[in-house]
Design a protein around this motif. Structure first.
Motif, short mmCIF file in Angstrom:
data_model
loop_
_atom_site.label_atom_id
_atom_site.label_comp_id
_atom_site.label_asym_id
_atom_site.label_seq_id
_atom_site.Cartn_x
_atom_site.Cartn_y
_atom_site.Cartn_z
N THR A 188 0.82 -1.22 0.00
CA THR A 188 0.00 0.00 0.00
C THR A 188 0.84 1.26 0.00
N TYR A 189 1.90 1.29 0.82
CA TYR A 189 2.61 2.55 1.07
C TYR A 189 4.04 2.61 0.54
N ALA A 190 4.70 1.50 0.34
CA ALA A 190 6.15 1.51 0.14
C ALA A 190 6.57 1.74 -1.31
N ASP A 191 7.72 2.36 -1.44
CA ASP A 191 8.43 2.42 -2.72
C ASP A 191 9.47 1.31 -2.79
N GLU A 192 9.82 0.77 -1.63
CA GLU A 192 10.80 -0.31 -1.56
C GLU A 192 10.44 -1.24 -0.42
N PHE A 193 10.59 -2.54 -0.67
CA PHE A 193 10.42 -3.53 0.38
C PHE A 193 11.76 -4.19 0.65
N ASN A 194 12.14 -4.26 1.94
CA ASN A 194 13.42 -4.83 2.33
C ASN A 194 13.21 -6.08 3.15
N ALA A 195 13.87 -7.16 2.73
CA ALA A 195 13.86 -8.42 3.48
C ALA A 195 15.14 -8.48 4.30
N PRO A 196 15.07 -8.21 5.61
CA PRO A 196 16.29 -8.12 6.42
C PRO A 196 16.82 -9.49 6.84
N PHE A 197 18.07 -9.77 6.47
CA PHE A 197 18.78 -10.96 6.93
C PHE A 197 18.01 -12.25 6.60
#
Length: 307
Positions: A188-197
């Motif tokens: 809905t809100y993000a320009d980027e999604f980060n999968a941490p570790f």
């Protein structure tokens, strides 16, 4: 593949150290300098000389760098009221000439809240959703118009929604390993999604969930950038890898399993597997901030092979 430098200053780093690393980040051709947003060290370190504030740090770096992007992985939603955060981030973006990105998370480290008298609410994800709506809503509100919001946790009435960021759309990063609410918020809100570790396979699963959530929100799945944050420990030979692993209190084999460790060739190969899973950006978690030769090696022997 973009390579970004990601630091954890709560483990023990003052502003001058962060400035040195940020300038090296810029000089060596990395894409960005990011930092965590924590006020208390973790694990078996003393954290001296004490914490630095993420947005005060980035404001200083905004004036002392010229090219690199600057941001947080992740700003804790529990630390700042959303209206205040929107002002802070917009101002730092102006100070940088439009180079700021906001990673915003729910907040999770209860001990730092207790240590510094910060409330630690139970409804953190529900609050995060309202924070995202407020920050993005304030920035989108045309100059001269007012912004109001009536939520369960936050209420804004007739806000002038100023100042505005220098960028017409300041990038929002959302990350995490959650399988339902996090993908929905990112979609809905993000320009980027980060999968941490996360592992390669777990990253692929998370990216697919976010793509689906974005489409359900009326967006295209490819509207988002998909990225990973991974600890880095690179050496020109086995002895150097072992020395760097020991300096951060980790084992080489564990780092090779859970991060980007080994020779430049090994690291390039593993980054390639993340790229195949859909990642186009890697945040290299650098834990020994005094080892600038490490950054030099990564830039010259890893970054040069990734284009």
């Amino acid at each position: 593949m973009d390579l970004r430098i990601f630091t954890e200053p709560q483990q023990g780093a003052d502003y001058d150290t962060l400035l040195t690393v940020a300038k090296a980040t810029e000089d060596l051709g990395f894409d960005a300098f990011f930092r965590s947003d924590h006020y208390l060290h973790m694990g078996d370190v003393d954290g001296l000389p004490g914490p630095t504030d993420a947005w005060i740090t980035l404001a200083g770096l905004a004036r002392e760098t010229r090219r690199i992007r600057l941001g947080t992985l992740m700003t804790a939603g529990t630390f700042r009221l959303p209206g205040v955060l929107a002002i802070q981030v917009a101002q730092v973006d102006q100070m940088s000439g439009g180079r700021v990105e906001l990673g915003l998370g729910a907040g999770w480290y209860e001990e730092e809240h207790t240590a510094y008298g910060i409330p630690f609410p139970k409804e953190k994800l529900a609050r995060l959703e309202e924070q995202l709506a407020i920050v993005t809503g304030m920035w989108r509100t045309p100059v001269g118009e007012r912004f109001s919001y009536a939520g369960d946790f936050y209420q804004l009435t007739d806000s002038p929604a100023l100042p505005k960021p220098a960028q017409s759309r300041l990038p929002i990063l959302i990350g995490g390993l959650g399988l339902s609410r996090t993908p929905r918020l990112a979609g809905t809100y993000a320009d980027e999604f980060n999968a941490p570790f996360a592992s390669v396979e777990d990253s692929r699963t998370l990216f697919d969930r976010v793509r689906k959530a974005a489409e359900e929100a009326g967006r295209k799945g490819d509207d988002l950038v998909y990225s990973n944050a991974l600890v880095a420990c690179v050496g020109k030979d086995d002895a150097e890898v072992a020395r760097r692993a020991a300096a951060i209190g980790r084992e080489v084999e564990e780092l090779k399993t859970n991060g980007l460790a080994g020779s430049p060739a090994e690291v390039v190969d593993k980054i390639g597997r993340y790229a195949e899973a859909g990642s186009s950006r890697i945040y290299l978690q650098i834990l020994d901030l005094k080892d600038l030769d490490h950054l030099d090696l990564i830039a010259s022997q890893v970054g040069s092979q990734l284009g």
